[in-house]
Design a protein around this motif. Structure first.
Motif, PDB file in Angstrom:
ATOM      1  N   CYS A  24       0.809  -1.103   0.233  1.00  0.00           N
ATOM      2  CA  CYS A  24       0.077  -0.052  -0.134  1.00  0.00           C
ATOM      3  C   CYS A  24       0.806   1.205   0.168  1.00  0.00           C
ATOM      4  CB  CYS A  24      -1.087   0.019   1.222  1.00  0.00           C
ATOM      5  SG  CYS A  24      -1.940   1.403   1.258  1.00  0.00           S
ATOM      6  N   LEU A  25       0.745   2.094  -1.088  1.00  0.00           N
ATOM      7  CA  LEU A  25       1.504   3.120  -1.198  1.00  0.00           C
ATOM      8  C   LEU A  25       0.520   4.547  -0.853  1.00  0.00           C
ATOM      9  CD1 LEU A  25       3.880   4.918  -2.224  1.00  0.00           C
ATOM     10  CD2 LEU A  25       3.009   4.848  -4.440  1.00  0.00           C
ATOM     11  N   LEU A  26       1.242   5.368   0.277  1.00  0.00           N
ATOM     12  CA  LEU A  26       0.250   6.385   0.452  1.00  0.00           C
ATOM     13  C   LEU A  26       1.047   7.512   0.075  1.00  0.00           C
ATOM     14  CD1 LEU A  26      -0.183   5.791   4.430  1.00  0.00           C
ATOM     15  CD2 LEU A  26      -1.627   5.246   2.585  1.00  0.00           C
ATOM     16  N   LEU A  27       0.201   8.489  -0.847  1.00  0.00           N
ATOM     17  CA  LEU A  27       0.612   9.405  -1.547  1.00  0.00           C
ATOM     18  C   LEU A  27       0.115  10.570  -0.897  1.00  0.00           C
ATOM     19  CD1 LEU A  27       0.664   8.710  -5.330  1.00  0.00           C
ATOM     20  CD2 LEU A  27       2.635   8.600  -3.563  1.00  0.00           C
ATOM     21  N   LEU A  28       0.599  11.486   0.052  1.00  0.00           N
ATOM     22  CA  LEU A  28      -0.118  12.450   0.676  1.00  0.00           C
ATOM     23  C   LEU A  28       0.431  13.957   0.661  1.00  0.00           C
ATOM     24  CD1 LEU A  28       0.500  10.480   4.309  1.00  0.00           C
ATOM     25  CD2 LEU A  28      -1.488  10.274   2.535  1.00  0.00           C
ATOM     26  N   MET A  68       4.875   8.693   0.783  1.00  0.00           N
ATOM     27  CA  MET A  68       5.458   9.637  -0.120  1.00  0.00           C
ATOM     28  C   MET A  68       4.725  10.940   0.429  1.00  0.00           C
ATOM     29  SD  MET A  68       6.324  10.068  -3.816  1.00  0.00           S
ATOM     30  CE  MET A  68       7.455   8.513  -3.819  1.00  0.00           C
ATOM     31  N   THR A  69       5.215  12.027   0.452  1.00  0.00           N
ATOM     32  CA  THR A  69       4.559  13.409   0.461  1.00  0.00           C
ATOM     33  C   THR A  69       5.232  14.295  -0.719  1.00  0.00           C
ATOM     34  OG1 THR A  69       6.261  14.380   2.247  1.00  0.00           O
ATOM     35  CG2 THR A  69       4.157  13.313   2.943  1.00  0.00           C
ATOM     36  N   PHE A  70       3.951  15.063  -0.740  1.00  0.00           N
ATOM     37  CA  PHE A  70       4.259  16.337  -1.692  1.00  0.00           C
ATOM     38  C   PHE A  70       3.692  17.743  -1.618  1.00  0.00           C
ATOM     39  CE2 PHE A  70       0.532  13.869  -2.945  1.00  0.00           C
ATOM     40  CZ  PHE A  70      -0.514  14.796  -3.596  1.00  0.00           C
ATOM     41  N   GLY A  71       4.166  18.738  -1.501  1.00  0.00           N
ATOM     42  CA  GLY A  71       5.398  18.893  -1.999  1.00  0.00           C
ATOM     43  C   GLY A  71       6.388  19.523  -0.813  1.00  0.00           C
ATOM     44  N   PRO A  72       7.709  19.526  -1.371  1.00  0.00           N
ATOM     45  CA  PRO A  72       8.118  18.893  -2.511  1.00  0.00           C
ATOM     46  C   PRO A  72       8.059  17.402  -2.387  1.00  0.00           C
ATOM     47  CG  PRO A  72      10.234  19.426  -1.313  1.00  0.00           C
ATOM     48  CD  PRO A  72       8.944  19.991  -0.780  1.00  0.00           C
ATOM     49  N   ALA A 101       4.809  13.397  -7.940  1.00  0.00           N
ATOM     50  CA  ALA A 101       4.536  12.211  -6.799  1.00  0.00           C
ATOM     51  C   ALA A 101       4.193  10.772  -7.442  1.00  0.00           C
ATOM     52  CB  ALA A 101       3.807  12.738  -5.809  1.00  0.00           C
ATOM     53  N   ILE A 102       3.137  11.119  -8.369  1.00  0.00           N
ATOM     54  CA  ILE A 102       2.524   9.815  -8.609  1.00  0.00           C
ATOM     55  C   ILE A 102       3.495   9.040  -9.416  1.00  0.00           C
ATOM     56  CG2 ILE A 102       0.780   8.907 -10.546  1.00  0.00           C
ATOM     57  CD1 ILE A 102      -1.065  11.252  -9.479  1.00  0.00           C
ATOM     58  N   LEU A 130      -3.949   8.286  -2.631  1.00  0.00           N
ATOM     59  CA  LEU A 130      -3.732   9.514  -2.528  1.00  0.00           C
ATOM     60  C   LEU A 130      -4.757  10.396  -1.863  1.00  0.00           C
ATOM     61  CD1 LEU A 130      -1.957  11.611  -5.587  1.00  0.00           C
ATOM     62  CD2 LEU A 130      -4.301  12.344  -4.689  1.00  0.00           C
ATOM     63  N   ILE A 131      -4.173  11.448  -1.156  1.00  0.00           N
ATOM     64  CA  ILE A 131      -4.909  12.425  -0.403  1.00  0.00           C
ATOM     65  C   ILE A 131      -4.664  13.748  -0.710  1.00  0.00           C
ATOM     66  CG2 ILE A 131      -5.642  13.170   1.966  1.00  0.00           C
ATOM     67  CD1 ILE A 131      -5.215  10.406   2.880  1.00  0.00           C
ATOM     68  N   THR A 132      -5.278  14.582  -1.250  1.00  0.00           N
ATOM     69  CA  THR A 132      -5.043  15.850  -1.468  1.00  0.00           C
ATOM     70  C   THR A 132      -6.118  17.055  -1.243  1.00  0.00           C
ATOM     71  OG1 THR A 132      -4.344  17.344  -3.385  1.00  0.00           O
ATOM     72  CG2 THR A 132      -5.939  15.673  -4.021  1.00  0.00           C
ATOM     73  N   ASP A 133      -5.664  18.285  -0.939  1.00  0.00           N
ATOM     74  CA  ASP A 133      -6.795  19.265  -0.839  1.00  0.00           C
ATOM     75  C   ASP A 133      -6.711  20.310  -1.886  1.00  0.00           C
ATOM     76  OD1 ASP A 133      -4.774  20.667  -0.225  1.00  0.00           O
ATOM     77  OD2 ASP A 133      -5.388  21.734   1.418  1.00  0.00           O
ATOM     78  N   GLY A 134      -6.164  20.008  -3.018  1.00  0.00           N
ATOM     79  CA  GLY A 134      -5.819  20.967  -3.905  1.00  0.00           C
ATOM     80  C   GLY A 134      -5.958  20.382  -5.426  1.00  0.00           C
ATOM     81  N   ALA A 135      -4.938  20.815  -6.255  1.00  0.00           N
ATOM     82  CA  ALA A 135      -4.795  20.545  -7.548  1.00  0.00           C
ATOM     83  C   ALA A 135      -3.360  20.287  -7.790  1.00  0.00           C
ATOM     84  CB  ALA A 135      -5.606  21.192  -8.530  1.00  0.00           C
ATOM     85  N   PRO A 136      -2.918  19.456  -8.987  1.00  0.00           N
ATOM     86  CA  PRO A 136      -1.480  19.487  -9.310  1.00  0.00           C
ATOM     87  C   PRO A 136      -0.990  20.864  -9.671  1.00  0.00           C
ATOM     88  CG  PRO A 136      -2.871  17.861 -10.421  1.00  0.00           C
ATOM     89  CD  PRO A 136      -3.778  18.644  -9.800  1.00  0.00           C
ATOM     90  N   THR A 137       0.238  21.279  -9.403  1.00  0.00           N
ATOM     91  CA  THR A 137       0.684  22.414  -9.725  1.00  0.00           C
ATOM     92  C   THR A 137       1.941  22.195 -10.621  1.00  0.00           C
ATOM     93  OG1 THR A 137       2.202  22.293  -7.864  1.00  0.00           O
ATOM     94  CG2 THR A 137       0.417  23.728  -7.429  1.00  0.00           C
TER      95      THR A 137
END
Length: 225
Positions: A24-28, A68-72, A101-102, A130-137
């Motif tokens: 399980c990969l967490l992208l946060l 894994m977190t972003f950003g960076p 990140a993906i 993947l968990i996000t509160d925005g959009a890709p920059t």
């Protein structure tokens, strides 16, 4: 050098514990907009996730978590069994390089799958969460294509789940996700409930046989309709 150019090193943990693995990969998303209550609630949810996974004897030996977190983009932990997973305290800041990140996360996943094969260890269909509160920059076209190809009924290379926190661009998340697995919106800051659902779902998978179809519990209590 890409993962395919490298000879996988088999870690001792896969020899000592040859149980099938459920990666399980967490992208946060830890961008600046997550500062304050959102990042605090996310940290609480991650601690709940670890507690519940380690409370399940089978899951603690079969579920492997990477974060894994972003950003960076920052790899905080590579794949390790749930009993070894120690979520660090996250801090918010920066932009939202979701595409990068993906791409890097899926490379990590492919490397891990190659290591399982080298070790002769069976594995379940991996999860990417993947968990996000925005959009890709950043540019996310390549990431979108890779997600849609990998999380397809034909390939089934992984299952890609996206959760939008308040403020997330659900339209762009919908573009990235497979049409068969649209993004879900988090109800308020219900991270604890979300991670309880995730640990329960992974536990159900870990108690099955690799390749067996497992019905997931509905995302009630944390997903806004």
């Amino acid at each position: 050098m890409s993962f395919s150019d490298q000879i996988p090193f088999v870690p001792p943990s896969l020899i000592e514990n040859p149980e099938p693995r459920c990666p399980c990969l967490l992208l946060l998303d830890t961008s600046g907009s997550m500062n304050g209550r959102p990042i605090t609630a996310l940290n609480d949810g991650l601690r709940t996730f670890r507690e519940e996974l380690t409370g399940d004897a089978m899951a603690s030996q079969r579920v492997e978590v990477a974060m894994m977190t972003f950003g960076p983009v920052n790899v905080l932990s590579d794949f390790e069994t749930a009993d070894l997973f120690q979520p660090p305290t996250l801090h918010a800041g920066g932009d939202t390089p979701m595409g990068a990140a993906i791409m890097q996360g899926l490379d990590m996943l492919e490397t891990r799958k190659a290591i399982y094969k080298q070790a002769g260890v069976a594995y379940y269909r991996p999860w990417v969460f993947l968990i996000t509160d925005g959009a890709p920059t950043d540019n996310y076209a390549a990431a979108t294509e890779r997600v849609r190809q990998g999380d397809s009924p034909e390939r089934k290379a992984f299952s890609f789940f996206a959760v939008g926190v308040e403020g997330a661009d659900m339209g762009k998340l919908g573009q990235i996700c497979s049409p068969n697995r649209p993004p879900l919106k988090l109800q308020g800051l219900s991270f604890r409930e979300l991670f309880t659902w995730l640990s329960s779902s992974l536990g159900g998978v870990a108690r099955s046989q690799p390749g067996q179809l497992v019905a997931l519990p509905p995302p009630s209590g944390w997903s806004a309709v």
